[in-house]
Motif scaffolding. Structure first.
Motif, PDB file in Angstrom:
ATOM      1  N   ILE A 174      -3.962  23.804  52.998  1.00  0.00           N
ATOM      2  CA  ILE A 174      -3.180  24.121  51.802  1.00  0.00           C
ATOM      3  C   ILE A 174      -2.380  22.909  51.350  1.00  0.00           C
ATOM      4  N   GLY A 175      -1.958  22.935  50.094  1.00  0.00           N
ATOM      5  CA  GLY A 175      -1.253  21.789  49.534  1.00  0.00           C
ATOM      6  C   GLY A 175       0.196  21.703  49.990  1.00  0.00           C
ATOM      7  N   VAL A 176       0.822  20.576  49.652  1.00  0.00           N
ATOM      8  CA  VAL A 176       2.202  20.374  50.094  1.00  0.00           C
ATOM      9  C   VAL A 176       3.154  21.404  49.511  1.00  0.00           C
ATOM     10  N   GLY A 177       2.899  21.798  48.274  1.00  0.00           N
ATOM     11  CA  GLY A 177       3.789  22.761  47.652  1.00  0.00           C
ATOM     12  C   GLY A 177       3.792  24.053  48.440  1.00  0.00           C
ATOM     13  N   PRO A 192       7.059  18.081  38.787  1.00  0.00           N
ATOM     14  CA  PRO A 192       8.209  18.678  38.126  1.00  0.00           C
ATOM     15  C   PRO A 192       8.089  20.196  38.005  1.00  0.00           C
ATOM     16  N   ALA A 193       6.890  20.700  37.747  1.00  0.00           N
ATOM     17  CA  ALA A 193       6.738  22.150  37.601  1.00  0.00           C
ATOM     18  C   ALA A 193       6.991  22.849  38.926  1.00  0.00           C
ATOM     19  N   GLU A 194       6.426  22.307  39.972  1.00  0.00           N
ATOM     20  CA  GLU A 194       6.650  22.898  41.289  1.00  0.00           C
ATOM     21  C   GLU A 194       8.127  22.842  41.639  1.00  0.00           C
ATOM     22  N   ALA A 195       8.748  21.719  41.282  1.00  0.00           N
ATOM     23  CA  ALA A 195      10.169  21.567  41.569  1.00  0.00           C
ATOM     24  C   ALA A 195      10.962  22.638  40.831  1.00  0.00           C
ATOM     25  N   ASP A 196      10.618  22.887  39.579  1.00  0.00           N
ATOM     26  CA  ASP A 196      11.316  23.910  38.813  1.00  0.00           C
ATOM     27  C   ASP A 196      11.191  25.262  39.473  1.00  0.00           C
ATOM     28  N   MET A 215       3.162  13.509  34.603  1.00  0.00           N
ATOM     29  CA  MET A 215       3.092  13.453  36.062  1.00  0.00           C
ATOM     30  C   MET A 215       2.751  14.810  36.655  1.00  0.00           C
ATOM     31  N   ALA A 216       3.059  15.862  35.912  1.00  0.00           N
ATOM     32  CA  ALA A 216       2.718  17.202  36.378  1.00  0.00           C
ATOM     33  C   ALA A 216       1.346  17.627  35.894  1.00  0.00           C
ATOM     34  N   GLY A 217       0.654  16.718  35.212  1.00  0.00           N
ATOM     35  CA  GLY A 217      -0.708  17.034  34.803  1.00  0.00           C
ATOM     36  C   GLY A 217      -0.772  17.719  33.453  1.00  0.00           C
ATOM     37  N   MET A 218       0.358  17.758  32.747  1.00  0.00           N
ATOM     38  CA  MET A 218       0.332  18.450  31.466  1.00  0.00           C
ATOM     39  C   MET A 218       0.382  17.437  30.327  1.00  0.00           C
ATOM     40  N   THR A 219      -0.696  17.343  29.625  1.00  0.00           N
ATOM     41  CA  THR A 219      -0.711  16.424  28.494  1.00  0.00           C
ATOM     42  C   THR A 219      -1.853  16.759  27.569  1.00  0.00           C
TER      43      THR A 219
END
Ligand code: ATP
Ligand code: ATP
Ligand code: MG
Ligand code: MG
Lengths: 322, 367, 308, 511
Positions: free
Chosen positions: D144-147, D176-180, D503-507
């Protein structure tokens, strides 16, 4: 191959596999906890001597067994102090223990019995006698099952049965209990155990001491069950074959049983060149048979037949503060 | 933890470890009802009290220099070569092949030929575990242990078969030809009316071993290869960054290590036995571990440690001859030395660190 | 003073070395003399031990075991005034006495007894290290058994090919079990310390065994049929007696001069029938007189009675 | 509110590691039901302090009060018993165990595992639902991922019914999204009355989520303030001890030819997982291309592949010639001799050999150069002279080439690496995390050196997780996410929030 010959070879396989199995399981506990142990050989040897010596002196195989376990435990404690408390190199500590046992057993045996580094022959209750399982005699004429039961399953010493029972026991302990969970965790990531509020040091000492007890059993088996007394260097590399079996088994109990039976079988076959020649049709080189367990281990290690991944934290002392 | 001063790390720690080993050994001797002081006297007398004793001491030391260097150079690359025993066994085979099958005109040429044979086979025997470590990630400690056993079986096979002269009882090759006999210390240092080193096996190989110490010292600290070996030993990730190939270093280091272990055979096989017998290495490969640990993996330290172990071996043999202390006592001492200098060195170091920090309370440069 | 050097098994191996030790102590008890002795722990010590004894003035120096031959070849020339006695091997030097035994003759006798004692008509042999000397035992044994019964099955196994084969009772024991499974009910062990495992297992499994070198009947009373005696003790004793005057040259000890034989004592009385005794005595007489020739394996490395 | 006892009170905590005084006489109070931030530079002693509270390290001096009661915390068990849970900077999970096994480890009930596991499964399910922490109980950690791993750590603490939760730099590896999402969870926990300590060195996080904040500097607690009563600038000043100036003077120079051209560069790790997925960009002479991104999004692999010690596919052209991407380590030597210098991300494990003396480190990677050679042997004297000169010029303190690398402070260690790589006057400089763990004085010096090199017309590829650094230095910025370049921006055309989204992959920008 006729059934009887086969049974006899398998019978001999079980006898020869027992010390391997005990030592292999011993190594399993220690290495699963992250403490590499190449000192299985030495502990076995020390246990063989002390069990033989005390069994001879007291006339009791059981007291001998206790003494053997005691001796093995002392060496385990040395290994523990070196590799857990003082965070020394586990491999070097293991090497030292092997030499310590090889030297001390002879020095003490010589000064104790003055028989050139051996104990006197053990007789009567000083040895573990084969146990005849219930109904072995009654069923021995029933084809196949009866014969197998009587010849192969019945008629071993109690240590053999203990060793075999230890396999499922170890499996349950390792995978179905709290202790096993912690043991496996401490060998993979000791910090996880530490931060879960469990003492890494205590857990590792327990594992190392269990290893000592099992090596003690293995050694006592050599001197007081398989043989009737101690002779110098009687472990004869079995500790290393056990180590090989442990790798072969990828540090798992059932696989350890099979690996030890395989290596025991190879040893048994090496004793029956006639049978081999008869069934293979050519003479198998004795040295090749001797070396086969080691060659197999190298092949396994090389990853040509599955990959043997040791416990991740194995061999490294747990250091919190640099 | 505070670091110890260099001199303490290099001299004090091993010395105290040695002392601990000595004290425990003395207790063992006491426990078996002998007098440790007179045992020590006997050992000193037997090993150092005559040119004869020295001849044996230096003979053993020569073996241990080679195996000690072998273990040490591997240590510098953070590889633990427990396979010295097997590599030296194969080295013996190399010497035997060279000496038995090639007619040499003079010992000096034979020596060179034998050195090549010993080094090549020793290196080859180390190369397989090295390759498996480098490319397949097999733990070199386990593979070298396995290779010790395989070497023993191989030599056994050859010595009772191909290499055994017909009609011989022993698993051994024929005696090497006269022209391959290396000059012993007796040949070199005796005068007509004063025979020195009579019958002792020390021979010209000792000087080869001394030379090997110097060469290894140069290699480790004054060559680019040595620099790379040490870099790799301290940090394999950094070595990769610097363009140092781990595979290359593991292979080369282990092959040098194996070659050094193999070279021991010119001493025991060519210089002493003058034929190859089974088990001729006699644990010297393992003693190399103790020697390298004692000598802190430095060729000079190894030279000293090897002589110390030579003394122990010769002294121990004398003990076995003249007292009821079995020769295995030296195995015990060897074990204790390995234990204290190798595995329990922190036990010695920690109190020393405390002691030193009492005297010197200034921390490392706070800039 | 005389000195004796025991081979790797150690002086209490209940067999070869112990026999040498017994000879030496018998001499010491009878003469009140003192002798030096050492038990070898490794092959490399041979030469050193020889030299140290020679240096210290011991004379004669007796060494028990064929493996000394090469070391002795080196050393003897350096000490021309010292007399050396080597047992089990011939070293041709002016100051060396070589004592060899006709083990094939003794083995022949116990082979006969084995065949007579066997109920399964199968007897077996466990050798130590696989060398011609040990095959000599096995070959004599097989010939003796065949002399009693032409169709007797003789099984022979060797423990190993290295010095370790002298000291591997576990393997000795397993080999014995294998032989029992093949029908053997009398086993002859010529295997040093390994033989102890053979005798033990034979006793455990209820078959008869035959000891070697020294009299081993007492080890398992009533279960050891006899022991093939090789009078190493006599060889040592005689050498010590002769002192510095031991005669160099080759000395063969056979049936005719009491060098080999079989053991009969209170421990095996019940096992040895009068018929056995008679037959064996007859054979002894015939061999001693030269009428019966037992083939010596080492003479041409072949055996008429068994394949190794 | 009544004057409730503080949930946590530390009094006079001191801790030394050998000669490093990590914590000096630190006192702090945290009230229940609040989120308390601890901020400070790398190495300030934040983790050490919290590890002491959690019983992982033993303090040399000081006392701990939990809920007003003096509590001895000799080990983590005592901390757990006192209701403390901690999520470490480096997770303490067993990789080949399942989530469940990790959660019950140390909190099992009874000797047999069966009941503990099934109970844990139930509890975990309800906890997951309550806090929206969905995790797969039977997944192995290594899969599983770090998040997700971080959520497992939080669940571990909740499972043990922790009232006090310590999180050590929880967002370092999160988008940033995970952080939120994490901060939303923390908020919920706070509302349920739990006390939370949040370690970070990101000012924005402190401002956003904490109630109170303590600032640490060089092992000391310099201030504790209400977050509402402080500005970011003030915090920054407290953190580093003087006013911060994060702008670097750059000359305007015209960019030259393409030095490095990267096309479709991909890297797989040893497990066959693709870490770099077809990155393409170029770097010209006289410009700094900054690569921004959350740690672990392929930047390390990118540097390793360009540095020549990581096997890669795709094509890389350097000064018009194709580079060997086979990952043979000898590539590293070729690159150096062709004028490519590399300051690695991790000086301690790559850039330096800690046990080597400074002079040995000063030639590391260039040790095959003829100038350091005398016949078969190395010219150690030449190396020492060379090192002394470099250390002088780069102001390494102390300028003693005979000192081992490990006895220099982090900033000075970094200067040794920089001296070695910069003094070759490379045509292309690869530089990763140039100021990680370096104090502000050294940061300025390092930034200046980088810009000077650019001003000489060299090409520079800068990888950093510090957005400020990227913005201050770069001429162009490429953002990496999940092994891909999400897009390129000029610093003048973008801002932190846009870059953060990328950086969060949203663009919407298609690379
Ligand atoms: N286990 C340890 N052994 C020795 N020194 C340590 C250890 N842990 C930390 N240190 C040292 O203590 C000091 C404080 O380290 P700590 O990890 O507490 O800092 P931090 O504020 O958490 O930094 P970061 O932001 O980098 O996580 C540093 O100089 C560090 O090198
Ligand atoms: N692992 C270590 N082993 C030994 N000493 C160390 C270690 N880490 C740090 N030190 C010592 O501790 C001191 C402080 O180190 P640290 O990296 O925290 O310095 P710093 O104050 O952050 O300096 P800089 O601003 O240069 O980074 C250094 O002078 C160094 O000598
Ligand atoms: Mg931290
Ligand atoms: Mg710093």
């Amino acid at each position: 191959m006729d059934l009887l010959t086969l049974l006899l070879i398998l019978d001999s396989t079980i006898r020869l596999a027992t010390p391997l199995l005990l030592a292999c399981l011993a190594g399993l506990y220690s290495e699963r906890a992250g403490i590499f142990d190449i000192g299985l050989e030495g502990k076995m040897l020390a246990a063989a001597f002390f069990s033989g010596a005390v069994a001879y002196t007291t006339g009791s195989a059981w007291l001998g067994l206790l003494a053997g376990i005691g001796a093995s435990l002392v060496l385990s404690a040395v290994h523990g102090i070196a590799s857990i408390t003082f965070r020394g190199n586990q491999l070097i500590s293991g090497v030292a223990i092997n030499f310590l046992a090889a030297g001390l057993t002879v020095v003490i045996a010589q000064s104790w019995f003055k028989q050139g580094g051996r104990t006197p022959q053990l007789v009567g209750d000083a040895r573990f006698e084969p146990i005849t399982l219930p109904f072995a005699d009654a069923v021995k004429d029933i084809p196949v099952f009866g014969v197998v039961y009587n010849e192969l399953i019945s008629g071993h010493t109690s240590i053999v049965y203990i060793a075999l029972l230890l396999v499922p026991l170890t499996w349950i302990l390792l995978y179905r209990t709290r202790f096993g969970l912690r043991l496996r965790a401490v060998g993979e990531n000791p910090a996880s155990v530490d931060t879960a509020g469990i003492s890494v040091v205590r857990l590792r000492y327990i594992a190392v001491l269990i290893c000592g007890v099992l090596c003690g059993l293995a050694g006592a088996y050599l001197a007081t069950a398989l043989q009737a007394g101690f002779v110098k260097d009687m472990s004869a590399g079995r500790g290393f074959i056990a180590l090989a079996a442990l790798i072969f088994a990828k540090w798992r109990p059932w696989q350890a049983l099979f690996a030890c039976l395989l290596f025991g079988f190879l040893q048994a076959m090496a004793l029956r060149p006639d049978v081999l020649e008869q069934y293979l049709g050519f003479k198998v080189n004795a040295q090749l048979l001797d070396a086969l367990p080691y060659i197999l281990t190298v092949v396994i290690l090389a990853g040509f037949v599955g990959k043997a991944i040791p416990p991740k934290a194995g061999g490294e002392p747990y250091v919190k503060e640099r | 933890m505070n670091e110890l001063p260099r001199w303490a790390e290099i001299i004090l720690v091993p010395l105290i470890s040695l002392l601990l080993a000595a004290v425990l050994s003395a207790l063992v001797i006491l426990a078996i009802g002998e007098n440790p002081i007179s045992a020590l006297q006997l050992m000193v007398q037997g090993a150092l009290g005559s040119t004869y004793g020295w001849g044996y001491t230096l003979y053993y030391a020569t073996n241990f220099i080679f195996t000690g260097l072998a273990v040490a150079i591997a240590f510098h690359a953070r590889l633990f070569n427990i396979g010295g025993e097997g590599q030296a066994t194969l080295g013996g085979l190399g010497v035997a092949l060279v000496c038995v099958y090639i007619p040499w005109p003079h010992w000096s040429l034979a020596l060179i030929g034998a050195m090549v044979g010993a080094a090549v086979l020793g290196a080859a025997w180390a190369a397989i575990p090295a390759f498996l470590q480098a490319r397949r990630g097999s733990h070199i400690v386990i593979t070298t242990i396995m290779f010790n056993f395989i070497a023993a079986a191989l030599l056994n096979y050859l010595l009772i078969g191909l290499l055994k002269p017909k009609g011989s009882m022993e698993p051994a090759t024929a005696k090497f030809a006269e022209s391959t006999h290396l000059p012993s210390f007796q040949d070199m240092f005796s005068t007509a009316d004063n025979v020195l080193f009579r019958g002792a096996p020390a021979n010209v190989t000792f000087f080869v071993a001394t030379l090997a110490c110097i060469l290894v010292w140069l290699l480790i600290w004054h060559t680019r290869l040595g620099y790379e070996i040490r870099s790799f030993g301290h940090s394999d990730s950094a070595a990769k960054y610097a363009g140092i190939s781990p595979t290359k270093i593991i292979m080369i280091t282990m092959m040098i290590s194996g070659a050094l272990a193999g070279l021991m055979a010119i001493n025991n096989v060519m210089g002493e036995a003058e034929r190859l017998i089974l088990g001729s290495v006699e644990g010297a490969g393992f003693i190399g571990i103790a020697v390298a640990l004692m000598g802190r993996s430095h060729p000079f330290g190894i030279f000293i440690a090897a002589i110390l172990f030579g003394f122990l071996y010769q002294g121990g043999a004398e003990l076995a001859l003249w007292t009821s202390i079995p020769r295995e006592l030296i195995v015990v001492i060897q074990a204790l030395v390995i234990l204290f200098t190798g595995a329990l060195d922190n036990m010695v170091r920690m109190p020393l660190q405390k002691l030193f920090s009492l005297f010197k309370r200034t921390p490392v440069s706070e800039v | 003073a005389p000195a004796v050097i025991y081979d790797l098994g150690g002086k209490f191996d209940k067999s070869f070395n112990e026999s040498a030790y017994n000879g030496a102590t018998r001499w010491a008890e009878e003469t009140g003399g003192k002798f030096a002795e050492v038990e070898l722990q490794s092959d490399a010590q041979r030469e050193q031990a020889l030299r140290r004894f020679a240096e210290s003035g011991a004379n004669p120096i007796v060494m028990a075991g064929f493996a000394f031959a090469s070391a002795l070849g080196e050393v003897s020339a350096d000490y021309p005034d010292t007399k050396f006695v080597i047992i089990d091997m011939v070293v041709d030097q002016p100051n060396v006495r070589s004592i060899v035994f006709n083990e094939h003759e003794g083995s022949y006798l116990v082979g006969m007894m084995a065949a007579m004692a066997s109920k399964t008509n199968t007897v077996s042999f466990v050798g130590g290290m696989d060398i011609p000397l040990i095959r000599k035992f096995g070959c004599g044994y097989a010939q003796g058994a065949r002399a009693i019964s032409a169709d007797v099955t003789v099984i022979a196994n060797m423990t190993g090919t290295t010095g370790a084969a002298w000291n591997d009772p576990v393997k000795g024991s397993e080999l014995t079990i294998a032989q029992i499974s093949q029908g053997s009910d009398v086993v002859f062990a010529a295997a040093g310390g390994t033989g102890l495992g053979v005798l033990q297992t034979a006793a455990d499994k209820g078959i008869l065994s035959i000891g070697v070198d020294a009299n081993q009947n007492y080890l398992h009373p009533g279960k050891v049929l006899t022991s093939m005696l090789k009078r190493v003790d006599n060889a040592v004793y005689d050498s010590f007696m002769n002192g510095e005057n031991v005669e160099p040259g080759i000395n063969a000890m056979g049936l005719e001069n009491g060098g080999v034989g079989f053991a009969l004592d209170e421990h095996n009385e019940a096992l040895v029938s009068d018929e056995m005794k008679a037959k064996v005595e007859e054979a002894i007489a015939m061999i001693a007189s030269g009428e019966l020739k037992v083939h010596d394996y080492t003479s041409d490395e072949t055996c008429p009675a068994i394949q190794f | 509110m009544t004057t409730a006892a503080p949930a946590i009170e530390l009094v006079g905590i001191s801790k030394a590691f050998g000669s490093v005084q990590a914590n000096k006489d630190i006192s702090i109070r945290v009230m229940p039901g609040t989120i308390h931030g601890i901020i400070g530079e790398n190495g300030a002693g934040k983790s050490t302090l919290m590890s002491i509270l959690y019983g992982f390290y033993k303090a040399d001096a000081g006392e701990v009060f939990i809920g007003g009661k003096k509590t001895a915390i000799p080990d983590s068990q005592a901390a757990i018993d006192a209701g403390i849970g901690m999520v470490f900077q480096h997770f303490k999970l067993v990789d080949n165990f399942t989530v469940l096994e990790n959660v019950v480890l140390g909190a099992e009930e009874g000797f047999m595992l069966g009941t503990s596991i099934s109970k844990a499964r139930r509890v975990l399910k309800s906890l997951s639902e309550d806090y929206g922490l969905n995790v797969e109980p039977d997944a192995k950690i290594e899969d599983i991922g770090v998040g997700m791993q971080q959520r497992v750590e939080i669940l571990k603490a909740l499972y043990r019914q922790a009232d006090i939760l310590i999180l050590d730099e929880p967002t370092g590896t999160l988008t940033p999204a995970e952080a939120d999402q994490l901060f939303r969870i923390l908020d919920r926990l706070k509302n349920e009355g739990k006390t939370i300590i949040l370690i970070t060195h990101k000012l924005r996080e402190i401002m956003d989520v904490t109630d109170t904040v303590s600032v640490m500097r060089a092992g000391e607690m310099t201030a504790t303030v209400k977050t509402a009563e402080v500005t970011p600038a003030e915090l920054a000043e407290l953190m580093v001890g003087r006013k911060v100036r994060l702008t670097v003077a750059k000359k305007d120079i015209s960019v030259g030819e393409k030095i490095l051209e990267v096309k479709d560069l991909s890297v797989k790790d040893i497990n066959g997982v693709e870490r770099l997925k077809g990155a393409s960009f170029d770097v010209r002479a006289g410009e700094i291309l900054g690569i921004a991104g959350v740690a672990g999004n392929g930047q390390s692999e990118l540097l390793e592949a360009l540095g020549g010690y990581q096997k890669a596919t795709g094509s890389v052209t350097y000064k018009g010639a194709a580079m060997d991407l086979s990952g043979l380590v000898s590539n590293g030597q070729d690159r150096r001799s062709n004028g490519i210098a590399h300051v690695p991300e991790d000086r301690q494990s790559e850039g330096l050999i800690m046990e080597f003396m400074a002079w040995e480190n000063a030639v590391f990677g260039y040790h095959l150069d003829p100038e350091f050679r005398k016949g078969w042997l190395t010219d150690n004297a030449a190396m020492k002279t060379d090192a002394a000169g470099k250390m002088e010029r780069f102001d390494v303190r102390p300028p003693d080439p005979l000192l081992k690398a490990k006895s220099f402070s982090g900033g000075n260690q970094q200067k040794i690496v920089l001296a070695r790589e910069f003094e070759r006057s490379p045509d292309l400089l690869l530089i990763g995390q140039p100021t990680r763990g370096v104090d502000i004085g050294a940061i300025e010096f390092i930034h200046q050196s980088i810009v000077e090199l650019r001003d000489q017309g060299k090409a520079i590829l800068l990888v950093s997780v510090e957005l400020d650094e990227i913005l201050a230095l770069s001429d162009r910025i490429a953002v990496m996410f999940d092994g891909r370049i999400m897009g390129e921006r000029r610093p003048s055309e973008t801002d932190e929030s846009e870059l953060g989204l990328m950086m969060a992959g949203m663009t919407k920008d298609v690379a």
